[in-house]
Design an enzyme around this catalytic site. Structure first.
Site, PDB file in Angstrom:
ATOM      1  N   PHE A 392       0.927  -1.287  -0.050  1.00 51.67           N
ATOM      2  CA  PHE A 392      -0.102   0.006   0.114  1.00 51.67           C
ATOM      3  C   PHE A 392       0.864   1.242  -0.019  1.00 51.67           C
ATOM      4  O   PHE A 392       1.757   1.298   0.851  1.00 51.67           O
ATOM      5  CB  PHE A 392      -0.868   0.040   1.163  1.00 51.67           C
ATOM      6  CG  PHE A 392      -1.993  -1.040   1.069  1.00 51.67           C
ATOM      7  CD1 PHE A 392      -3.194  -0.570   1.963  1.00 51.67           C
ATOM      8  CD2 PHE A 392      -2.122  -2.023   0.154  1.00 51.67           C
ATOM      9  CE1 PHE A 392      -4.174  -1.725   1.993  1.00 51.67           C
ATOM     10  CE2 PHE A 392      -3.328  -2.730   0.196  1.00 51.67           C
ATOM     11  CZ  PHE A 392      -4.322  -2.691   0.955  1.00 51.67           C
ATOM     12  N   GLU A 393       0.534   2.246  -1.099  1.00 54.17           N
ATOM     13  CA  GLU A 393       1.307   3.324  -1.029  1.00 54.17           C
ATOM     14  C   GLU A 393       0.639   4.689  -1.132  1.00 54.17           C
ATOM     15  O   GLU A 393      -0.659   4.230  -1.078  1.00 54.17           O
ATOM     16  CB  GLU A 393       2.578   3.015  -2.478  1.00 54.17           C
ATOM     17  CG  GLU A 393       3.459   2.139  -2.251  1.00 54.17           C
ATOM     18  CD  GLU A 393       4.208   1.864  -3.256  1.00 54.17           C
ATOM     19  OE1 GLU A 393       4.498   2.983  -4.438  1.00 54.17           O
ATOM     20  OE2 GLU A 393       5.051   0.983  -3.487  1.00 54.17           O
ATOM     21  N   GLY A 394       1.269   5.588  -1.362  1.00 58.51           N
ATOM     22  CA  GLY A 394       0.312   6.867  -1.692  1.00 58.51           C
ATOM     23  C   GLY A 394      -0.444   7.269  -0.357  1.00 58.51           C
ATOM     24  O   GLY A 394      -0.169   7.389   0.725  1.00 58.51           O
TER      25      GLY A 394
END
Length: 607
Positions: A392-394
């Protein structure tokens, strides 16, 4: 991290003419022989009682009033994504007997078949009949076969198809009776989070249900099962029942088992030193597409990049191979699945990685959480994968204002992700591989800043992975923080460290292993992970991401962390001899760079 259908053959004119002449010359038409005792064994083959008796995968089937061939209803089955809308029924048959399976179908690429025959399983299909067309096939049962599964399905990416008047003609088997209650239930092994059980096999049982405190928690095909997801040092009550096509027995007498103290997760049979890499499976970029079968043997864990959501908040994750237009050398689904099995047979682990640079995932509701569990399970089951990588990024993870303690998070996107992963771990058991690939912003930055802070105003994403890692630490196989695409981060020496050299990897990894006070609060210390749960994340080449580290500097970092030599100015808080290994973005970029990263790993560890 940055980011087919069936073959149709047409017979030639000569073959058609030859078949016609042969039929005309012999004037004989053969048909399956049916005895007077034979009967139609299919339950609700005309779908007049809806889907009674039928199991349609992923809710892909429905009884509809049109089009239909006879009666009032027919089956409509709709493929979606990687699902081909299989509807099946298990039927009791006799050993050493002959059966004729038939159905009327309409639509695109419709299949009819039987499995579990004990001899040669059969299937037949038709391409795209505009009107109702009958499919028929025959099979013989083996000497010990007492049941078979008959089924229909469509094909990936095709429209809905229709089925009516499905029959199986042949001698019926002996009536099935509900099995006896299992006896001899006992505990065979205990851990901090699981209890292994066994019991005496029951004649006539096709499966078993395991109950914990009266709630069904597991199913098994044989007389043993392991219940996972338990709490250390806790007593649990277990019972078991036997099932078959006729129903379920009463529950056995209960036994009590108490889990052991503490203990970590990750009994996943990884090598002592593991090389982890991401495989660009759903997209192409400048590194080129690498087929699963062509992944070099150096890679121990292969993360398929990426599963992505249908929308940011849906929780509905989808995965598909790179389109041919984008990746001309992409393999077929069947080849991809076969290559995964071959890798697993060689001891490799293949995971689905969720997220990536473009795949924002926010499980802000319980509905999204449940959709995540369902859809990720479907991907794992479709491809026979070993587990899950969370990338999971951003803006996927952030902390709500006032959520200031990583040990008891309250933000829905955090709480629901933890719950979803625990559900997946419980479903697949102790061999389920769980890895995470957060950026430094979401982990080590938590040493200075956590969420929006006690007075607000900070970036709410700071340190937001910490509650997820902490809550899942007993289930976590590997944490490989991305030591790239990062700004300077303060280490435990209260100095800032920057990407590109051994120093950065030493400081960032030491923080994970030694633990640290979150946001400087000595009353809220993030406990260090076990060394075998940690790998260092690096880019495979200068093109793969900012912060590329030369092989010489990678080896310095390994020397310092594992042997406490070549440490430079930063002194580690331990000698982490069991450090698991390295992760890289990506397998594709490493191949593009002539395998420099993987060759250096193999050379350092003597592989």
């Amino acid at each position: 991290m940055e980011r087919t259908g069936p073959t149709v053959r047409f017979s030639g004119l000569l073959a058609v003419c030859s078949a016609t002449l042969l039929a005309a010359a012999t004037l004989v038409v053969s048909a399956p022989t049916v005895s007077a005792a034979d009967a139609d064994l299919v339950r609700n083959g005309g779908f007049e009682a809806g889907l009674d008796g039928w199991n349609c995968a992923n809710r892909s089937g429905a009884a509809v009033t049109a089009p239909k061939r006879s009666g009032d209803y027919a089956l409509k089955a709709t493929p979606a994504g990687n699902d081909h809308a299989k509807c099946s029924q298990t039927i009791t048959v006799k050993p050493n007997s002959t059966y004729t399976l038939s159905a009327w179908v309409q639509g695109s690429h419709v299949y009819l078949g039987a499995s579990g025959t004990g001899t040669t399983d059969v299937s037949t299909w038709t391409q795209s009949p505009a009107a109702w067309k009958q499919l028929t096939t025959t099979f013989a049962t083996g000497p010990s076969t007492t049941s078979v599964s008959v089924y229909t399905h469509g094909w990936y990416g095709t429209p809905a198809h229709y089925v009516d008047d499905l029959t199986l003609i042949g001698p019926g088997g002996e009536p099935v009776v509900i099995p006896a209650v299992p006896a001899g239930l006992k505990t065979t092994a205990l851990t901090a989070s699981s209890v292994a059980l066994s019991w005496n096999a029951v004649s006539g049982a096709s499966g078993y249900h395991v109950y914990r405190g009266g709630t069904k928690v597991a199913t098994a095909t044989g007389p043993s099962a392991t219940v996972t997801g338990l709490t250390p040092s806790t007593a649990y009550s277990f019972q078991v029942s036997a099932t078959n096509a006729a129903g379920e027995s009463a529950k056995s007498a209960a036994i009590t088992a108490t889990t052991t103290e503490g203990g970590g997760g990750g009994d996943t049979k990884l090598p002592a030193r593991a090389l982890v890499g991401y495989l660009h499976s759903s997209f192409a970029n400048g590194s080129g597409y690498t087929r699963m079968a062509d992944v070099p043997d150096s890679w121990d864990v292969i993360n398929l990049a990426f599963g992505e959501p249908t929308s940011v908040t849906s929780g509905d994750i989808r995965f598909a191979l790179c389109p041919v237009a984008e990746c001309p050398n992409v393999e077929s689904e069947a080849e991809f699945k076969a290559a995964i099995k071959a890798k697993q047979a060689a001891g490799k682990k293949v995971l689905i990685s969720i997220g990536g640079q473009n795949g924002q995932v926010q499980l802000a509701s319980t509905a999204a959480r449940d959709a995540f569990v369902t859809s990720v399970s479907k991907i794992i089951d479709t491809y026979g994968l070993d587990g899950l990588d969370i990338d999971f990024e951003g803006h996927s993870l952030s902390l709500n204002t006032g959520d200031t303690d990583f040990r008891s998070p309250t933000s829905p996107v955090i709480v629901n992700l933890i719950s979803a992963v625990k559900s997946l771990k419980a479903k697949y058991g102790s061999d389920f591989v769980l890895t995470m690939a957060p950026e430094t912003f979401f982990v080590q930055l938590g040493y200075q800043f956590y969420g929006s802070g006690p007075w607000g105003g900070q970036d709410p994403r700071a340190g937001a992975y910490l509650p997820v890692i902490h809550a899942l630490r007993d289930d976590l196989t590997l944490l490989h923080v991305q030591d790239y695409n990062s700004g300077p981060i303060m280490g435990l020496d209260n100095q800032y460290h920057s990407m590109g050299g051994a120093d950065f990897h030493i400081a960032m990894t030491d923080m994970l292993l030694a633990g640290f006070p979150v946001a400087g609060d000595t009353g809220k210390v993030f406990p260090g992970l076990r060394p075998d749960q940690v790998a260092i994340g690096l880019p495979a080449s200068t093109q793969a991401g900012n912060g590329h580290t030369t092989p010489a500097e990678v080896n310095k970092a390994l020397d310092c962390l594992i042997k406490k030599t070549s440490c430079g100015s930063y002194q580690t808080h331990g000698t982490w001899s069991d450090l698991r290994g390295l992760m890289t973005w990506s397998i594709n970029w490493d191949r593009f760079n002539n395998g420099e990263f993987s060759r250096n790993f193999d050379g350092y560890f003597g592989n």
